[in-house]
Design a protein around this motif. Structure first.
Motif, mmCIF file in Angstrom:
data_model
loop_
_atom_site.group_PDB
_atom_site.id
_atom_site.type_symbol
_atom_site.label_atom_id
_atom_site.label_comp_id
_atom_site.label_asym_id
_atom_site.label_seq_id
_atom_site.Cartn_x
_atom_site.Cartn_y
_atom_site.Cartn_z
ATOM 1 N N LEU A 94 49.881 42.672 44.719
ATOM 2 C CA LEU A 94 49.832 42.581 46.179
ATOM 3 C C LEU A 94 49.991 41.138 46.638
ATOM 4 O O LEU A 94 50.611 40.871 47.679
ATOM 5 C CB LEU A 94 48.522 43.177 46.695
ATOM 6 C CG LEU A 94 48.416 44.704 46.600
ATOM 7 C CD1 LEU A 94 47.003 45.169 46.917
ATOM 8 C CD2 LEU A 94 49.420 45.361 47.546
ATOM 9 N N GLY A 95 49.444 40.187 45.878
ATOM 10 C CA GLY A 95 49.651 38.781 46.209
ATOM 11 C C GLY A 95 51.115 38.399 46.107
ATOM 12 O O GLY A 95 51.646 37.674 46.964
ATOM 13 N N VAL A 133 40.562 38.597 45.839
ATOM 14 C CA VAL A 133 40.591 37.273 45.209
ATOM 15 C C VAL A 133 41.838 37.125 44.335
ATOM 16 O O VAL A 133 42.516 36.078 44.346
ATOM 17 C CB VAL A 133 39.308 37.048 44.388
ATOM 18 C CG1 VAL A 133 39.427 35.787 43.531
ATOM 19 C CG2 VAL A 133 38.101 36.932 45.308
ATOM 20 N N ALA A 134 42.168 38.165 43.570
ATOM 21 C CA ALA A 134 43.365 38.104 42.719
ATOM 22 C C ALA A 134 44.627 37.970 43.563
ATOM 23 O O ALA A 134 45.559 37.232 43.192
ATOM 24 C CB ALA A 134 43.444 39.352 41.842
ATOM 25 N N ALA A 135 44.672 38.655 44.702
ATOM 26 C CA ALA A 135 45.836 38.550 45.581
ATOM 27 C C ALA A 135 45.971 37.138 46.141
ATOM 28 O O ALA A 135 47.077 36.578 46.182
ATOM 29 C CB ALA A 135 45.732 39.564 46.719
ATOM 30 N N ALA A 136 44.849 36.572 46.571
ATOM 31 C CA ALA A 136 44.886 35.202 47.097
ATOM 32 C C ALA A 136 45.324 34.219 46.016
ATOM 33 O O ALA A 136 46.126 33.301 46.268
ATOM 34 C CB ALA A 136 43.519 34.819 47.655
ATOM 35 N N ALA A 186 35.052 45.938 43.434
ATOM 36 C CA ALA A 186 36.469 46.097 43.075
ATOM 37 C C ALA A 186 37.376 45.563 44.169
ATOM 38 O O ALA A 186 38.385 44.897 43.891
ATOM 39 C CB ALA A 186 36.776 47.570 42.798
ATOM 40 N N ALA A 187 37.022 45.847 45.436
ATOM 41 C CA ALA A 187 37.843 45.363 46.545
ATOM 42 C C ALA A 187 37.861 43.840 46.582
ATOM 43 O O ALA A 187 38.917 43.225 46.795
ATOM 44 C CB ALA A 187 37.328 45.923 47.859
ATOM 45 N N GLY A 188 36.698 43.223 46.371
ATOM 46 C CA GLY A 188 36.644 41.768 46.347
ATOM 47 C C GLY A 188 37.467 41.184 45.224
ATOM 48 O O GLY A 188 38.144 40.151 45.386
ATOM 49 N N THR A 189 37.439 41.838 44.060
ATOM 50 C CA THR A 189 38.252 41.376 42.934
ATOM 51 C C THR A 189 39.734 41.415 43.279
ATOM 52 O O THR A 189 40.491 40.478 42.979
ATOM 53 C CB THR A 189 37.982 42.253 41.700
ATOM 54 O OG1 THR A 189 36.594 42.156 41.346
ATOM 55 C CG2 THR A 189 38.829 41.814 40.522
ATOM 56 N N THR A 190 40.154 42.498 43.929
ATOM 57 C CA THR A 190 41.558 42.617 44.320
ATOM 58 C C THR A 190 41.936 41.556 45.349
ATOM 59 O O THR A 190 43.012 40.938 45.257
ATOM 60 C CB THR A 190 41.828 44.022 44.880
ATOM 61 O OG1 THR A 190 41.600 44.990 43.842
ATOM 62 C CG2 THR A 190 43.252 44.151 45.376
ATOM 63 N N PRO A 241 41.886 46.781 39.553
ATOM 64 C CA PRO A 241 41.795 45.878 40.707
ATOM 65 C C PRO A 241 42.459 44.525 40.502
ATOM 66 O O PRO A 241 43.051 43.984 41.438
ATOM 67 C CB PRO A 241 40.283 45.736 40.934
ATOM 68 C CG PRO A 241 39.649 46.112 39.633
ATOM 69 C CD PRO A 241 40.545 47.134 39.019
ATOM 70 N N VAL A 242 42.374 43.960 39.301
ATOM 71 C CA VAL A 242 42.980 42.648 39.077
ATOM 72 C C VAL A 242 44.503 42.756 39.127
ATOM 73 O O VAL A 242 45.182 41.981 39.827
ATOM 74 C CB VAL A 242 42.521 42.061 37.728
ATOM 75 C CG1 VAL A 242 43.255 40.759 37.442
ATOM 76 C CG2 VAL A 242 41.016 41.822 37.738
ATOM 77 N N ALA A 243 45.066 43.695 38.389
ATOM 78 C CA ALA A 243 46.519 43.877 38.390
ATOM 79 C C ALA A 243 47.021 44.237 39.788
ATOM 80 O O ALA A 243 48.076 43.756 40.236
ATOM 81 C CB ALA A 243 46.918 44.959 37.390
#
Length: 474
Positions: free
Chosen positions: A221-222, A256-259, A250-254, A214-216
């Motif tokens: 995506l960001g 936040v990482a994208a933002a 996991a979705a929230g992690t993705t 999710p982080v990667a």
């Protein structure tokens, strides 16, 4: 409205086993395979040589198609990108034209005073970096060197895209990436602009999400949103499906990482050159209808009726129709996600959102169809609909360049009524693909992926998850 938890999707490990041969998974390919001895069957050895396995074949086919696309630009590459030849010979490309007209050819930075790129930061930075590989000046040699450097980068982007689609499709459906590797849109539009770089980032992010990174996935995506704005709709699709499944970690992690990635890339440019940086955002508001948009049809009708100076819809009306259409489409797709009898697959929702933005946008240039190619391959891995869509795209590709050529050379122009016909044909073909995806969301047993015993190979943490929220409409 009511909530409930319908029976969970099948359990087990359906991803085990070799990839399904494409000639046995699709009726169109099965029929076409008769000329080479019929579909793959039990006599075919599962231990194929390395060069006959999915990834080497996909890489080779993609390379061939991008090379063919470069060959179609030979006239412009040899004689320069000049009007009307670049339109009459359908060899137009933003790469050399923008390089020589934006100020980059003078050695300036992507957002320096005097540079008018109007692109998001990642795309603007890539355009500037390519300029370092070309000689200064605006002559044919500089244009050719810049185009050649861009073609190499876009080839790499196409390869990343097709490999990412193969990864997101899962082991059993890996051959579905043939719908990307053999797409004629790579030939027609792959080298028109730098859009493929953003497509590669977005598709790679989707593949990492499918692999439960999710982080990667969020970081890529960001970066994709900082290259092309449309990947934000992939994040919207992820949020809608997380709402239905009730899985937010996991979705929230993705998200936040994208933002964080988007802010990290945009903040330096926004602080140092706010006017130049925000040009691509300001360009949306108050723009007239562009090529490919349904909002251009009133102007085409007026011109076909003999009004040479027809203005068409005013820009404020185009903006209002676009925003209203997008908002209504988002609500409809959101309702479909929560109402469908089984949670839709992530590529299906992402494709519907991006296709709607293209169909209802203020412009739908030929290169924007590249955004849809990997999503369509994952959302609808069936060749019949893709072939019809590709045919309409190819017809429109030729029509739009002849229509643009008429702006400077009327005797070589396509008439407004014929251009309107090809525009409608293209929109109708994409609309048909949208209808096919909606039909499979409403009737999951029609979906080739789920008919193979899978749930959502690209769904990552959402794959094979039970529902937490379902809307029932009486």
């Amino acid at each position: 409205m009511s909530t409930g938890t319908p029976p969970p999707p099948p359990t087990g490990t359906p991803e085990q086993g070799p990839p399904l041969p494409p000639t046995t998974a699709d009726p169109v390919l099965r029929a076409a395979s008769e000329v080479i001895g019929g579909p793959a069957g039990r006599r075919l050895s599962p231990r194929a040589p390395w060069w006959a396995r999915p990834l080497p074949v996909l890489v080779a086919l993609t390379s061939v198609l991008v090379a063919v696309g470069a060959a179609t630009k030979h006239h412009c590459r040899a004689r320069g990108w000049s009007t009307p030849d670049q339109f009459v010979h359908a060899c137009y490309s933003d790469l050399p034209v923008v390089y020589t007209s934006s100020g980059l050819a003078e050695g300036l930075g992507p957002y320096a005073p005097g540079v008018s790129l109007g692109q998001p930061p990642v795309t603007a930075a890539l355009a500037w970096l390519l300029g370092l590989l070309a000689p200064p000046g605006t002559g044919a040699a500089a244009q050719r060197a810049y185009f050649d450097a861009g073609a190499v980068v876009l080839l790499l982007a196409a390869l990343v895209t097709v490999v990412a689609v193969a990864a997101a499709a899962g082991r059993r459906r890996r051959w579905d990436a043939l719908l990307v590797a053999l797409s004629p849109l790579l030939v027609l539009s792959g080298l028109v602009s730098l859009d493929l770089a953003g497509v590669a980032l977005a598709t790679a992010g989707l593949a990492l999400w499918a692999r439960r990174r999710p982080v990667a996935a969020g970081l890529l995506l960001g970066l994709a949103v900082a290259a092309r704005t449309y990947p934000v709709l992939l994040l919207v699709a992820l949020a809608l499906l997380a709402l239905r499944a009730g899985r937010w970690r996991a979705a929230g992690t993705t998200l936040v990482a994208a933002a964080a990635a988007w802010v990290a890339v945009n903040a330096p440019f926004a602080l140092s050159s706010p006017d130049a940086w925000s040009a691509y955002l300001r360009d949306f508001a108050g723009r007239a209808a562009g090529y490919g948009s349904p909002w251009l049809l009133p102007q085409l009708v007026a011109r076909a009726g003999g009004s040479a100076d027809a203005a068409g819809l005013p820009p404020v009306a185009v903006t209002a129709l676009t925003l209203g259409g997008w908002f209504a489409w988002l609500l409809l797709v959101g309702l479909l996600v929560l109402w469908a009898p089984r949670r839709p697959r992530l590529p299906q929702v992402a494709f519907l959102l991006v296709a709607g933005s293209c169909l209802l946008g203020p412009a739908f240039p030929v290169q924007a169809s590249l955004w849809l190619v990997p999503l369509a391959a994952l959302a609808l891995p069936r060749w019949r609909e893709h072939l019809l869509w590709w045919a309409a795209e190819a017809a429109y590709f030729g029509a739009v360049w002849l229509f643009i050529a008429g702006q400077s050379t009327p005797e070589r122009a396509l008439t407004p009524e014929l251009y309107a016909l090809f525009l409608l044909l293209r929109l109708a073909a994409l609309g048909w693909v949208v209808v096919a995806v909606v039909r499979e969301v409403r009737s999951p047993w029609r979906d080739p992926v789920r008919a193979a015993g899978l749930d959502d190979p690209a769904g990552g943490d959402l794959d094979r998850a039970p529902d937490a929220l379902v809307v029932r409409v009486a």
